[in-house]
Enzyme design. Structure first.
Site, PDB file in Angstrom:
ATOM      1  CD  GLU A 127      -2.931   1.135   2.326  1.00 32.61           C
ATOM      2  OE1 GLU A 127      -3.752   2.053   2.392  1.00 32.61           O
ATOM      3  OE2 GLU A 127      -2.866   0.222   3.159  1.00 32.61           O
ATOM      4  CG  MET A 269      -0.073  -3.240   4.936  1.00 31.14           C
ATOM      5  SD  MET A 269      -1.114  -1.849   4.447  1.00 31.14           S
ATOM      6  CE  MET A 269      -2.299  -2.675   3.391  1.00 31.14           C
ATOM      7  CD  GLU A 270      -5.147  -2.065   5.664  1.00 31.68           C
ATOM      8  OE1 GLU A 270      -5.764  -1.420   4.786  1.00 31.68           O
ATOM      9  OE2 GLU A 270      -4.201  -1.584   6.318  1.00 31.68           O
ATOM     10  CG  ASN A 271      -0.281  -6.694   4.246  1.00 34.29           C
ATOM     11  OD1 ASN A 271      -0.278  -5.864   3.368  1.00 34.29           O
ATOM     12  ND2 ASN A 271       0.582  -6.696   5.243  1.00 34.29           N
ATOM     13  CG  HIS A 303      -6.467   1.058  12.589  1.00 37.54           C
ATOM     14  ND1 HIS A 303      -7.241   2.189  12.499  1.00 37.54           N
ATOM     15  CD2 HIS A 303      -5.912   0.894  11.352  1.00 37.54           C
ATOM     16  CE1 HIS A 303      -7.164   2.689  11.279  1.00 37.54           C
ATOM     17  NE2 HIS A 303      -6.360   1.918  10.555  1.00 37.54           N
ATOM     18  CD  GLU A 304      -3.278  -1.709  10.700  1.00 33.88           C
ATOM     19  OE1 GLU A 304      -3.691  -2.021   9.565  1.00 33.88           O
ATOM     20  OE2 GLU A 304      -2.991  -0.536  11.009  1.00 33.88           O
ATOM     21  CG  HIS A 307      -7.993  -1.663   7.949  1.00 26.95           C
ATOM     22  ND1 HIS A 307      -8.804  -0.784   7.269  1.00 26.95           N
ATOM     23  CD2 HIS A 307      -6.949  -0.926   8.402  1.00 26.95           C
ATOM     24  CE1 HIS A 307      -8.274   0.426   7.315  1.00 26.95           C
ATOM     25  NE2 HIS A 307      -7.141   0.377   7.994  1.00 26.95           N
ATOM     26  CD  GLU A 326      -6.260   3.474   6.551  1.00 26.43           C
ATOM     27  OE1 GLU A 326      -6.433   3.379   7.785  1.00 26.43           O
ATOM     28  OE2 GLU A 326      -5.632   2.628   5.906  1.00 26.43           O
TER      29      GLU A 326
END
Length: 875
Positions: A127, A269-271, A303-304, A307, A326
Site C-alpha cells: 500500500e 498494514m492490514e494485509n 485498527h488493523e 480493516h 481509514e
C-alpha cells in the site's frame, strides 16, 4: 518554486475510468534472494470493456524483464512495449494468460516499498502502489483477484515462509532450499498482498468465533521478543470479540498472522490475514514499554484487525476514497479503545491528536479535503485529514443517527458491498437508506478542506425563564477553495444550573441533553420554562471537528471546569482558562502567570479525590507550545516557551505541598489495570511540576527523580524520570543518559526513546547534541523508527527547530535532503513542518523558504518530497 527533475503526473478524481480488463487469478512463484530475487507471475485476464482496446497498461517500477509469454507462447516484441511506468500490451485479446519473469533487488530497496530485505528478513509493503515494484500488474484498488503464492528460500536463513491466506503445501528442494504455497480464497486488490520470509519465532494462541470456528492466532517476532507479545495477543482477541458483539463481524480465515519488524515506514498494514507491524505496536513488557506504548498496541492491533471488514472485504474503488477505509476504521478503533478504557480520557486523547496534527494541516498550504480532488504522489495523502478528520465525519453521522440506527447502516453497507470496491457515496447511501435519513450534507464535508469556526452566543431572559442560543458557522479559505459552503454540524449540548446540574429541556421531551444540527450559516434555538439562569455546555464530547468560540467569561469557564459532567467539556474549559492566561502572558510578560480563576480551578481539581487519576492528569496538563501557537496570528516562539515555562513554575511553586503529597501517596508496586495506569500518570505529572518549581522543592524533586530512575520497576516511571532529568536546564544528567543507553542498548524500541528525548530538549545546545546523535553507532538511516526518533523529535521541538537564526531549518533541510535518497516516503512526511512557514515572523519565514528552496534544488528529488515542497510554496 523551481523544483529539480521531471514533474509528476497529476491524478484527478474526476478522470476515473473503470479498468478495461480484470484479473481473475494471479499466481506468483518467488525465488527469494537478497540481491537478485526472481518473480514468475501468471495472470488470467479478461476484458470487461464492451469494445476491444488498442492498449492495456500494466504497472511496473524498477523491474528487470526476463521473459514474457501469452497463452504459453513467447510474446513478440511487436506485441508489447516497455514504458517508464510499466508494460504496454498492444491489441490484447478478449481473454488470455500472461506470464512474466522479472528480477528485483530487495536489499537495495531502502524505500521499503514493494519487496525489500532488512534486518535479515524479506518483507513487503504494497500500500499504496508497492506491488508494481514486485511484478507487472493492474496495480489499482478496483482490480480484485484471487492470489496463489509459492515462496522459495534457503531453509537456514528463512525457515519461515508466509503469505496471505491459507498454507496449502510445503516441501524441500535441493541445495538446502524449501518452499511453501499459500492461497487466499478472497479476491483482493494488490495493495493487500503480503509475503514474509526470515528466521522468526512464533507465539501461538487460538480464538473461538461467535459461530464456534477455531482460528489460529500467530505472532512472528525475533526469538528474543517472544516474551513481549502478550499485550498484542490479548488486544487481538479483545478486538475480535468486540467486532462480533458491536458490528456482527466475524473473522473469515482459519489463521490470523502478525509479523513485527523495526524496518517499516508505517505503523502497521492490514494485509489480508498477514498483518505486518512496526515492532513498536507489537512488543511490550513492563520493563521496556510505557503505559502509552501498551495503549498504542491495543489501538493499532485493533485498527488493523477491523480493516478485515472495513478495507479488505469491502475495499476502495480508487485511492481518492482512502478515508472510506481509514477514517471509518479509526472511528472503530477509537470506539473500541473507549469501551476498553475510560471513554472520557480516550476522547480527550483523540481530540488532542486531531488538534495537534490535523487542525494545523487544515490551516496551512497542505490543506486538502478528506477526499482530495487530485494528487501527484498518493503516499502524501496518508494524512491526519484522511485518518483523524475522516474518523470525525463518521462520528458525526453516528452522533446524529444513534447507536442502533448506525449499526443498521453498517449492516446494510456490508450486505451490499461485501467483495466489492466502492466509494464514499456508497457508504453514505447505506446509512441513508437503512434509516430513511437525508445525510447528503456530509458529502460537502468530504469535499471541502478547512476547519469550520462556530461562534456561539446566548442570553437568559429572566422574565420569560428562557435561554436563546445562536450558532454561526464559517470556514476559512484554503488553497484552491476560496469560498466555502455551510456544512451540517451536530452540536451536542446541555444547560447547567447554578449547582452544576443538567436542566430538563422541554423542547426534547424533558431530556437533559440534546443534539442541535447547525446546517445554515446561522441558526437560533430557544429553550423555555427554565427554572433559573443557566450556563451552556456546548459541543459535548467534541461532537464535531470545529473550532468553538463561545462568549462565556472566565467565571463561567471556571464553573464548567469544576462542575461539567461531560469529561471532554470539563477538560476543555480548563484548557480554555490556561490558553487565555498563556496568551495574555505572551502579549505582556508582566501579567501574572497564574490568574485567580485558573488557580482556583487547579485547586478544586487537586482537592477532588473522586476524580479518576487519569482524568485528573488530563485536567492538570497544560496545553502544548504548538497548540498555543495555533491560537495566534503569528507564532511567537520564544514568548510562548517563556509563558508556558512560567506557568509550570507558578503551578509547581504554588501547589508544592499538594504535588508532594500526591507524589508520595500515589507510589505503588506496578500493576497494569486502568486505575494503576492513571495513578502513575498523575504521580509523574506531580514530579514534573515539582521539578519545574523553584528552591527546595525543585532540589528535592530532582533527588526524587534520580531515585525513581534507579528504583523503578517499570519503564513508565523510569522513562518519566529519565526525561525530566535529561531535559532539565539546571541539572547535569550525562551520567543518567549514559546509564540508560548501557542498560537498554540491546532493545531498539527503548533506544528510540533515548534518541527522541535528547532531540526534544528545549535548549540551544540540543542542535549540537542532535548532530552527535546522527553519527552515533546506534543510529541507522535505513531504519525509519530511528530516523523519526531523532528528526521527528527535533522538528517537534519548537525552541530549537524554530531558532531565530534559522540554524534549525538549515540543519533539518540537510538531513531531509540526505534521507530522500534513502527513503522518500519518510523524508516527505518528516518535511511537512517546513510547510507552515507562513505562521511565523518575517525572518523565520525567509529562513524556512530558503530551506525549502535548498530541497527543491536537489538533483534526483523524489516525487514524494517534490509534491510536498511544491504545495508548501507553490510560487
Amino acid at each position: 518554486m523551481n523544483i529539480s527533475g521531471s514533474k509528476a503526473t497529476v491524478i484527478r478524481r474526476g478522470d476515473y475510468q473503470a479498468p478495461s480488463y480484470q484479473v481473475s487469478e494471479i499466481a506468483l512463484d518467488v525465488r527469494l534472494d537478497p540481491d537478485n530475487t526472481e518473480v514468475h507471475t501468471r495472470l488470467q485476464l479478461h476484458r470487461i470493456a464492451p469494445e476491444p482496446v488498442a492498449e492495456l497498461h500494466l504497472d511496473g517500477e524498477s523491474l528487470e524483464l526476463l521473459g514474457l509469454q501469452r497463452d504459453g507462447q513467447a510474446l513478440a516484441e511487436s506485441a508489447y512495449r516497455l514504458t517508464e511506468g510499466g508494460l504496454l500490451l498492444l491489441n490484447p485479446p478478449e481473454a488470455f494468460i500472461l506470464e512474466s519473469r522479472v528480477r528485483i533487488h530487495p536489499r537495495a530497496n531502502t524505500a521499503l516499498s514493494g519487496l525489500y530485505h532488512a534486518g535479515g528478513q524479506f518483507l513487503t509493503q504494497c500500500e499504496a502502489e508497492g506491488f508494481r515494484r514486485i511484478t507487472y500488474y493492474l496495480d489499482r484498488p478496483d482490480c480484485l483477484a484471487r492470489f496463489t503464492v509459492t515462496l522459495h528460500a534457503p531453509q537456514d536463513s528463512c525457515p519461515v515462509l508466509l503469505a496471505n491466506g491459507n498454507c496449502m503445501a510445503t516441501g524441500v528442494e535441493e541445495g538446502g532450499w524449501h518452499w511453501a504455497r499459500w492461497e487466499d480464497p478472497y479476491p483482493k486488490p494488490a495493495y493487500l498482498f503480503a509475503m514474509v520470509a526470515g528466521d522468526l519465532a512464533v507465539v501461538r494462541d487460538r480464538y473461538r468465533t461467535a459461530s464456534g470456528r477455531e482460528v489460529a492466532l500467530e505472532i512472528y517476532v525475533a526469538e528474543r521478543d517472544t516474551g513481549a507479545c502478550a499485550q498484542a495477543m490479548d488486544s487481538l482477541k479483545h478486538a475480535m470479540r468486540w467486532d462480533e458483539e458491536v458490528y456482527g463481524r466475524e473473522y473469515d480465515l482459519n489463521r490470523y498472522m502478525i509479523v513485527a519488524t523495526d524496518s517499516f515506514n508505517m505503523g502497521a498494514m492490514e494485509n489480508k490475514g498477514l498483518n505486518i507491524f512496526n515492532a513498536k505496536y507489537v512488543l511490550a513488557s513492563p520493563e521496556t514499554a510505557t503505559d502509552s506504548d501498551y495503549q498504542g498496541i491495543e489501538s493499532v492491533i485493533a485498527h488493523e484487525y477491523f480493516h478485515n471488514w472495513t478495507g479488505n472485504r469491502v475495499t476502495l474503488r480508487d485511492w481518492f476514497q482512502l478515508s472510506l477505509k481509514e477514517g471509518l476504521t479509526v472511528f472503530r478503533d477509537q470506539e473500541f479503545s473507549a469501551d476498553q478504557n475510560s471513554r472520557g480520557v480516550q476522547r480527550i486523547g483523540d481530540v488532542r491528536r486531531l488538534r495537534a496534527a490535523q487542525f494545523p494541516e487544515d490551516a496551512g498550504p497542505l490543506a486538502h479535503p478528506v477526499r482530495p480532488d487530485a494528487y501527484s504522489e498518493i503516499n502524501n495523502f496518508y494524512t491526519a485529514t484522511v485518518y483523524e478528520k475522516g474518523a470525525e465525519l463518521v462520528r458525526m453521522m453516528h452522533t446524529l443517527l444513534g447507536n442502533v440506527p448506525f449499526r443498521k447502516g453498517m449492516d446494510l453497507y456490508f450486505e451490499r458491498h461485501d467483495g466489492h470496491a466502492v466509494t464514499i457515496e456508497d457508504f453514505i447511501a447505506a446509512m441513508e437508506d437503512a434509516n430513511q435519513r437525508d445525510l447528503s450534507g456530509f458529502r460537502r464535508w468530504y469535499g471541502q478542506a478547512g476547519t469550520p469556526v462556530v461562534r456561539a452566543t446566548g442570553s437568559y431572559d429572566p422574565a420569560r425563564h428562557s435561554y436563546t442560543l445562536t450558532l454561526h458557522q464559517e470556514t476559512p479559505a484554503t488553497p484552491g477553495q476560496p469560498v466555502k459552503e455551510a456544512v451540517p454540524i451536530p452540536v451536542r449540548m446541555a444547560l447547567l444550573n447554578t449547582q452544576g446540574q443538567r436542566v430538563p429541556l422541554e423542547v426534547v421531551g424533558g431530556a437533559s441533553e440534546t443534539v442541535l444540527l447547525l446546517e445554515q450559516s446561522e441558526q437560533s434555538w430557544n429553550f423555555a420554562n427554565l427554572p433559573g439562569p443557566v450556563i451552556p455546555s456546548l459541543l459535548r464530547g467534541f461532537s464535531a471537528p470545529v473550532r468553538l468560540q463561545d462568549s462565556l467569561d472566565d467565571d463561567a469557564h471556571g464553573f464548567l471546569a469544576r462542575h461539567d459532567d461531560d469529561p471532554f467539556n470539563r477538560w476543555e474549559s480548563m484548557q480554555d482558562l490556561a490558553v487565555k492566561a498563556l496568551l495574555a502572558a505572551v502579549a505582556d510578560s508582566s501579567v501574572a502567570p497564574l490568574p485567580i480563576t485558573l488557580r482556583n480551578a487547579v485547586a478544586a481539581t487537586l482537592a477532588d479525590r473522586q476524580v479518576d487519576p487519569a482524568f485528573c492528569a488530563e485536567l492538570l496538563t497544560l496545553p502544548g507550545e504548538d497548540y498555543i501557537g495555533e491560537q495566534m496570528p503569528v507564532v511567537a516562539v520564544e514568548a510562548i516557551h517563556r509563558a508556558r515555562d512560567g506557568m509550570m513554575r507558578a503551578i509547581g511553586r504554588h501547589f508544592a505541598k499538594e504535588w508532594t503529597g500526591l507524589y508520595h501517596d500515589l507510589a505503588a508496586a506496578y500493576q497494569r489495570d486502568g486505575l494503576s495506569i492513571g495513578r502513575r500518570r498523575l504521580r509523574n505529572l506531580a514530579l514534573a511540576y515539582l521539578i519545574a518549581g523553584e528552591g527546595n522543592s525543585r532540589e528535592g524533586a530532582i533527588l526524587h527523580a534520580r531515585q525513581q530512575y534507579i528504583q523503578a520497576d517499570n519503564m513508565t516511571d523510569r522513562l518519566a524520570a529519565f526525561q525530566l532529568l535529561a531535559q532539565h536546564r539546571h541539572h547535569d544528567a550525562e551520567d543518567v543518559i549514559l546509564d540508560f543507553y548501557q542498560r537498554w542498548h540491546e532493545y531498539p524500541l527503548v533506544i528510540d526513546k533515548w534518541f527522541a528525548i535528547q532531540a526534544a530538549a528545549p535548549y540551544p545546545k540540543t542542535l549540537r547534541q542532535v548532530e552527535h546523535l546522527l553519527v552515533h553507532p546506534a543510529f541507522d538511516w535505513r531504519v525509519p523508527n530511528r530516523v523519526r526518533a531523532v528528526l521527528g523529535a527535533f522538528a517537534a521541538n519548537p525552541t530549537v527547530f524554530h531558532a531565530a537564526d534559522g540554524s534549525g531549518y538549515t540543519f533539518f533541510a540537510e538531513q531531509i535532503r540526505r534521507l530522500d535518497d534513502i527513503n522518500p516516503q519518510t523524508a516527505a512526511r518528516l518535511a511537512t513542518p517546513l510547510s507552515r512557514w507562513q505562521r511565523y515572523d518575517a525572518p523565520r519565514q525567509q529562513a524556512m523558504v530558503t530551506a525549502l528552496k535548498i530541497l527543491a534544488g536537489k538533483p534526483g528529488l523524489s516525487r514524494d518530497l517534490a509534491e510536498v515542497i511544491q504545495r508548501s510554496h507553490p510560487e
